[in-house]
Design an enzyme around this catalytic site. Structure first.
Site, PDB file in Angstrom:
ATOM      1  CB  SER A 140      21.742  99.028  51.062  1.00  0.00           C
ATOM      2  OG  SER A 140      21.981 100.493  51.378  1.00  0.00           O
TER       3      SER A 140
ATOM      4  CE1 TYR B 226      25.403  97.920  55.284  1.00  0.00           C
ATOM      5  CE2 TYR B 226      24.872  99.576  53.552  1.00  0.00           C
ATOM      6  CZ  TYR B 226      24.515  98.908  54.564  1.00  0.00           C
ATOM      7  OH  TYR B 226      23.021  98.558  54.730  1.00  0.00           O
TER       8      TYR B 226
HETATM    9  P1  NAD Z   1      19.806  95.952  63.100  1.00  0.00           P
HETATM   10  O1  NAD Z   1      21.157  96.291  63.658  1.00  0.00           O
HETATM   11  O2  NAD Z   1      18.522  96.440  63.578  1.00  0.00           O
HETATM   12  O3  NAD Z   1      19.451  94.556  63.025  1.00  0.00           O
HETATM   13  C1  NAD Z   1      20.561  93.501  62.520  1.00  0.00           C
HETATM   14  C2  NAD Z   1      20.396  92.009  63.257  1.00  0.00           C
HETATM   15  O4  NAD Z   1      21.481  91.236  62.453  1.00  0.00           O
HETATM   16  C3  NAD Z   1      20.643  92.094  64.529  1.00  0.00           C
HETATM   17  O5  NAD Z   1      19.471  91.352  65.289  1.00  0.00           O
HETATM   18  C4  NAD Z   1      21.953  91.391  64.709  1.00  0.00           C
HETATM   19  O6  NAD Z   1      22.257  90.548  65.798  1.00  0.00           O
HETATM   20  C5  NAD Z   1      22.059  90.363  63.534  1.00  0.00           C
HETATM   21  N1  NAD Z   1      23.320  89.804  63.079  1.00  0.00           N
HETATM   22  C6  NAD Z   1      24.458  90.951  63.050  1.00  0.00           C
HETATM   23  N2  NAD Z   1      25.562  89.930  62.650  1.00  0.00           N
HETATM   24  C7  NAD Z   1      24.899  88.762  62.529  1.00  0.00           C
HETATM   25  C8  NAD Z   1      25.718  87.537  62.083  1.00  0.00           C
HETATM   26  N3  NAD Z   1      26.830  87.495  61.783  1.00  0.00           N
HETATM   27  N4  NAD Z   1      24.777  86.315  62.020  1.00  0.00           N
HETATM   28  C9  NAD Z   1      23.409  86.308  62.286  1.00  0.00           C
HETATM   29  N5  NAD Z   1      22.722  87.426  62.580  1.00  0.00           N
HETATM   30  C10 NAD Z   1      23.420  88.801  62.838  1.00  0.00           C
HETATM   31  O7  NAD Z   1      19.970  96.332  61.538  1.00  0.00           O
HETATM   32  P2  NAD Z   1      18.882  96.554  60.536  1.00  0.00           P
HETATM   33  O8  NAD Z   1      19.079  97.954  60.208  1.00  0.00           O
HETATM   34  O9  NAD Z   1      17.592  96.003  60.897  1.00  0.00           O
HETATM   35  O10 NAD Z   1      19.611  95.898  59.173  1.00  0.00           O
HETATM   36  C11 NAD Z   1      19.209  94.632  58.690  1.00  0.00           C
HETATM   37  C12 NAD Z   1      19.674  94.612  57.210  1.00  0.00           C
HETATM   38  O11 NAD Z   1      19.117  95.880  56.306  1.00  0.00           O
HETATM   39  C13 NAD Z   1      21.051  94.781  56.894  1.00  0.00           C
HETATM   40  O12 NAD Z   1      21.478  93.761  55.913  1.00  0.00           O
HETATM   41  C14 NAD Z   1      21.428  96.110  56.668  1.00  0.00           C
HETATM   42  O13 NAD Z   1      22.657  96.462  55.860  1.00  0.00           O
HETATM   43  C15 NAD Z   1      20.061  96.545  55.706  1.00  0.00           C
HETATM   44  N6  NAD Z   1      19.946  97.798  55.548  1.00  0.00           N
HETATM   45  C16 NAD Z   1      19.516  98.493  56.578  1.00  0.00           C
HETATM   46  C17 NAD Z   1      19.058  99.971  56.168  1.00  0.00           C
HETATM   47  C18 NAD Z   1      18.726 100.833  57.395  1.00  0.00           C
HETATM   48  O14 NAD Z   1      18.919 102.221  57.149  1.00  0.00           O
HETATM   49  N7  NAD Z   1      18.528 100.430  58.713  1.00  0.00           N
HETATM   50  C19 NAD Z   1      19.169 100.363  54.852  1.00  0.00           C
HETATM   51  C20 NAD Z   1      19.274  99.478  53.887  1.00  0.00           C
HETATM   52  C21 NAD Z   1      19.663  98.184  54.220  1.00  0.00           C
END
Ligand code: NAD
Length: 260
Positions: free
Chosen positions: A142, A155
């Site tokens: 991130s 985080y």
């Molecule tokens: P999201 O909530 O849309 O999807 C996350 C997925 O991870 C879900 O399907 C959930 O069921 C799954 N998950 C949660 N805990 C789990 C576990 N213990 N084992 C297996 N699966 C699990 O979130 P997103 O925004 O798509 O985030 C995905 C990644 O991107 C994360 O690592 C997040 O930190 C990172 N990220 C997101 C953003 C943002 O702005 N959305 C920015 C930077 C980084």
């Protein structure tokens, strides 16, 4: 290498960024393993990918469980003939100031983001090393791998930690032609972020519009959210890069929020 005919295991692939990576990789001809805590959603996502002409299987996997990770990775390798790409993406967000952060919530955050990355890497590297055909490990970091924000101590800590894991894997795995890199997205409007908008508004005592404009997008060059597709295209580029010249890096995709 390109991702065509490569086996790509993506964690957290039933929603948001992970799901978009699964879609883009399947479209590019990869055999996609959709791994997610939500087993039904993982299976449904894999079904969607197959209906669109791709090759995919869904696996229920809690990335904090060594047993579930090993079982899921081994089942996928058996089904598709190995593992070439790991996208360690599963993640959650919990926002609280440090002095109020529940210890259990802190530990849960570190377990999902760091234990999950470690366990999936360990399980997938074993296959990549034994296969002897190289590979690519991609961590979903991130901008918080580089910068801090209020309310996000575990985080920010975990996302910084992924860079350390990535650099170590890059050094150890080079002998096997396996690259490791981190993707560092800015804010992307997935369920993870939608949930935070009212939470941050309440915690900071400002409106939801102000959270978006003055907290989330304030430092971007154009006030724009990064999209799931932006992140998926970068993942495709890294997974398809043909050598380990590009390894140990963290690549920021954030509308200029963070410039290095
Ligand atoms: P999201 O909530 O849309 O999807 C996350 C997925 O991870 C879900 O399907 C959930 O069921 C799954 N998950 C949660 N805990 C789990 C576990 N213990 N084992 C297996 N699966 C699990 O979130 P997103 O925004 O798509 O985030 C995905 C990644 O991107 C994360 O690592 C997040 O930190 C990172 N990220 C997101 C953003 C943002 O702005 N959305 C920015 C930077 C980084």
């Amino acid at each position: 290498m390109t991702v065509k005919n490569k086996v790509a295991l993506i964690t957290g692939a039933a929603s948001g960024i992970g799901k978009e990576i699964a879609v883009v990789f399947a479209r590019a001809g990869a055999k996609v393993v959709v791994a997610d805590l939500n087993r039904d959603a993982a299976i449904a996502t894999a079904q969607e990918l197959r209906a669109a002409g791709g090759e995919a299987m869904g696996v229920g996997m809690d990335v904090t469980s060594e047993e579930q990770v090993n079982e899921g990775v081994d089942a996928a390798a058996k089904e598709f003939g190995g593992i070439d790409v790991l996208v360690s993406n599963a993640g959650i967000q919990i926002v609280q100031p440090v002095h109020e952060f529940e210890f259990a919530a802190w530990k849960r955050m570190l377990a999902i983001h760091l234990d999950g990355a470690f366990l999936t890497t360990k399980a997938c590297l074993k296959h990549m090393y034994a296969q002897g055909r190289g590979g690519s490990v991609i961590y979903m970091g991130s901008v918080h791998s580089k910068e801090a924000s209020k309310l996000k101590a575990p985080y920010v800590t975990a996302k910084h930690g992924l860079i350390g894991l990535c650099k170590t894997v890059a050094k150890e795995a080079a002998a096997y032609k396996v690259a490791a890199n981190v993707i560092c997205p800015g804010f992307v409007r997935t369920p993870l972020v939608e949930k935070q908008i009212p939470e941050q508004a309440a915690a900071l005592g400002i409106s939801e519009e102000a959270v978006i404009k003055n907290v989330m997008l304030k430092e971007t060059v154009d006030g724009e959210f990064t999209t799931t597709d932006d992140v998926a295209e970068l993942a495709l580029f890294l997974a398809g890069f043909p050598s380990t010249a590009l390894t140990g890096q963290s690549v920021v995709v954030s509308h200029g929020w963070f410039m290095q």
